[in-house]
Scaffold this motif. Sequence first.
Motif, mmCIF file in Angstrom:
data_model
loop_
_atom_site.group_PDB
_atom_site.id
_atom_site.type_symbol
_atom_site.label_atom_id
_atom_site.label_comp_id
_atom_site.label_asym_id
_atom_site.label_seq_id
_atom_site.Cartn_x
_atom_site.Cartn_y
_atom_site.Cartn_z
ATOM 1 N N ALA A 192 0.829 -1.209 0.000
ATOM 2 C CA ALA A 192 0.000 0.000 0.000
ATOM 3 C C ALA A 192 0.860 1.256 0.000
ATOM 4 N N VAL A 193 1.920 1.252 0.804
ATOM 5 C CA VAL A 193 2.829 2.402 0.845
ATOM 6 C C VAL A 193 3.520 2.579 -0.501
ATOM 7 N N ALA A 194 3.959 1.458 -1.106
ATOM 8 C CA ALA A 194 4.626 1.534 -2.406
ATOM 9 C C ALA A 194 3.681 2.086 -3.473
ATOM 10 N N ILE A 195 2.436 1.624 -3.477
ATOM 11 C CA ILE A 195 1.461 2.111 -4.453
ATOM 12 C C ILE A 195 1.150 3.584 -4.216
ATOM 13 N N LEU A 196 0.986 3.970 -2.946
ATOM 14 C CA LEU A 196 0.683 5.370 -2.614
ATOM 15 C C LEU A 196 1.827 6.285 -3.051
ATOM 16 N N LEU A 197 3.059 5.866 -2.758
ATOM 17 C CA LEU A 197 4.212 6.678 -3.154
ATOM 18 C C LEU A 197 4.330 6.765 -4.670
ATOM 19 N N SER A 198 4.001 5.656 -5.356
ATOM 20 C CA SER A 198 4.032 5.681 -6.819
ATOM 21 C C SER A 198 3.071 6.724 -7.354
ATOM 22 N N ILE A 199 1.861 6.753 -6.784
ATOM 23 C CA ILE A 199 0.856 7.727 -7.220
ATOM 24 C C ILE A 199 1.328 9.156 -6.945
ATOM 25 N N ILE A 200 1.907 9.389 -5.754
ATOM 26 C CA ILE A 200 2.387 10.734 -5.394
ATOM 27 C C ILE A 200 3.499 11.174 -6.335
ATOM 28 N N TRP A 201 4.475 10.272 -6.560
ATOM 29 C CA TRP A 201 5.602 10.629 -7.428
ATOM 30 C C TRP A 201 5.160 10.777 -8.875
ATOM 31 N N TYR A 202 4.167 9.989 -9.283
ATOM 32 C CA TYR A 202 3.611 10.173 -10.617
ATOM 33 C C TYR A 202 2.968 11.555 -10.750
ATOM 34 N N LYS A 203 2.218 11.947 -9.724
ATOM 35 C CA LYS A 203 1.571 13.263 -9.751
ATOM 36 C C LYS A 203 2.614 14.371 -9.827
ATOM 37 N N MET A 204 3.699 14.216 -9.067
ATOM 38 C CA MET A 204 4.771 15.209 -9.109
ATOM 39 C C MET A 204 5.448 15.213 -10.476
ATOM 40 N N ALA A 205 5.571 14.010 -11.073
ATOM 41 C CA ALA A 205 6.196 13.918 -12.394
ATOM 42 C C ALA A 205 5.325 14.566 -13.456
ATOM 43 N N ILE A 206 4.007 14.385 -13.328
ATOM 44 C CA ILE A 206 3.085 14.991 -14.288
ATOM 45 C C ILE A 206 3.221 16.517 -14.276
ATOM 46 N N ASN A 207 3.455 17.061 -13.085
ATOM 47 C CA ASN A 207 3.635 18.506 -12.976
ATOM 48 C C ASN A 207 4.914 18.982 -13.662
ATOM 49 N N LYS A 208 5.829 18.035 -13.915
ATOM 50 C CA LYS A 208 7.091 18.381 -14.566
ATOM 51 C C LYS A 208 7.107 18.011 -16.049
ATOM 52 N N ILE A 209 6.005 17.402 -16.519
ATOM 53 C CA ILE A 209 5.983 16.921 -17.893
ATOM 54 C C ILE A 209 6.232 18.045 -18.893
ATOM 55 N N ALA A 210 5.773 19.241 -18.559
ATOM 56 C CA ALA A 210 5.964 20.365 -19.475
ATOM 57 C C ALA A 210 7.440 20.577 -19.794
ATOM 58 N N ALA A 211 8.310 20.224 -18.824
ATOM 59 C CA ALA A 211 9.744 20.409 -19.046
ATOM 60 C C ALA A 211 10.280 19.471 -20.119
ATOM 61 N N LEU A 212 9.539 18.390 -20.403
ATOM 62 C CA LEU A 212 9.993 17.434 -21.414
ATOM 63 C C LEU A 212 9.959 18.018 -22.823
ATOM 64 N N ARG A 213 9.312 19.145 -22.989
ATOM 65 C CA ARG A 213 9.268 19.748 -24.323
ATOM 66 C C ARG A 213 10.657 20.123 -24.797
ATOM 67 N N GLY A 214 11.510 20.422 -23.843
ATOM 68 C CA GLY A 214 12.880 20.753 -24.221
ATOM 69 C C GLY A 214 13.833 19.604 -24.012
ATOM 70 N N MET A 215 13.288 18.399 -23.754
ATOM 71 C CA MET A 215 14.131 17.242 -23.490
ATOM 72 C C MET A 215 13.608 16.073 -24.295
ATOM 73 N N GLN A 216 14.469 15.408 -25.043
ATOM 74 C CA GLN A 216 14.052 14.266 -25.833
ATOM 75 C C GLN A 216 13.874 13.053 -24.928
ATOM 76 N N ALA A 217 12.676 12.467 -24.909
ATOM 77 C CA ALA A 217 12.389 11.304 -24.061
ATOM 78 C C ALA A 217 12.816 10.039 -24.781
ATOM 79 N N GLY A 218 13.902 9.439 -24.327
ATOM 80 C CA GLY A 218 14.422 8.232 -24.941
ATOM 81 C C GLY A 218 13.889 6.978 -24.284
ATOM 82 N N PRO A 219 14.496 5.811 -24.580
ATOM 83 C CA PRO A 219 14.048 4.543 -24.012
ATOM 84 C C PRO A 219 14.104 4.517 -22.491
ATOM 85 N N GLU A 220 15.061 5.229 -21.896
ATOM 86 C CA GLU A 220 15.185 5.210 -20.442
ATOM 87 C C GLU A 220 13.963 5.841 -19.778
#
Length: 335
Positions: A192-220
């Motif tokens: 449950a903690v792992a899933i909750l943290l995944s959701i939180i970090w995903y939400k934080m990552a979504i807030n940073k997605i706009a920065a990917l416009r200047g960064m090429q998203a590769g296989p990693e």
Amino acid sequence: MQARATLEMLDTAFNIQDGGPYREIVYFPTKFQDLIAVLLSAITTSLVVLLSLIFKLYKRPLSRMVLAMSIPHVIFYGVKFVALVFPPRSDQYCRILSIINISGFESAVIWGALFAHAFYIILKHQSFNELYLPRMMNYYLIGAVLVPLMNGGFAYLAQFLVYSETQKTCVHVIYYEHIDIPYIMTVIIPIAVAILLSIIWYKMAINKIAALRGMQAGPEAYVLLIYPGILLICWTPSLVLHISLQFGANPSDTLITIFVSLVNIQGLLDGLVYGRFLKDVVRDSISSCYRKYILKEEETRSEPRSLESSEQELFASSISLLSEHNENSSVGKHL
């Protein structure tokens, strides 16, 4: 004597055996057909570990994380087949297996959540360089290795797995309408903690997605994005199932088998996702080795030619000097 008394107290506190209705959840199947999902995941994760070691992919931060996650997977799936070859016959044997079982799957689950954090870190800094992930690896190892080992020890003390005379293997007993403390501590809370943290970090990552416009998203980036999603897909149904059992639900054996298979298929899905990235890395490594081999062959072939050319030049130089000497001698005689 005092340690034994303490152990007996723990056994009494954590195991409710009042003769009430219960459900046995098989953790180590004794029939090969029940291990097909386990076999597929074992093969996939073993290949990831072998290729990572052969081509030294662990030198990359992301590959090091994948290797660290794949090793617990291999142990978790491997011990399933150990129990198939050497079937359980006692509670003590099952309790020992519970240490490996709990530590293995819990470590893999935590690593899945940590990939969500790594994804956020990469988006935050917009870089896959060697600066940020290696710095986090020490903390990742504490959370994904030390904590599961501690919970594995707790599972042993709490008799998380016992031998079932009915199933002829190791099972976890869930009593209906009773709080299952061992399961809550070793499975529900970590997942449950792992899933909750995944959701939180995903939400934080979504807030940073706009920065990917200047960064090429590769296989990693693809690998970091998918791994936590696999965690949610594989473990959420099982988590809901076991909680519902404690509240008196009586699901069918088929539904339990499907949810257990989802858990066992996690290694296969992880391996397939990483395989997309691994394929390119291995291909580049093979091409690099082949180019080095060709260059070495060309250098080896050019050495005799260089030596022969040098000898010819030396011989020609000697002939030239000898000719000059003869001409000078002739001129001297005429004078």
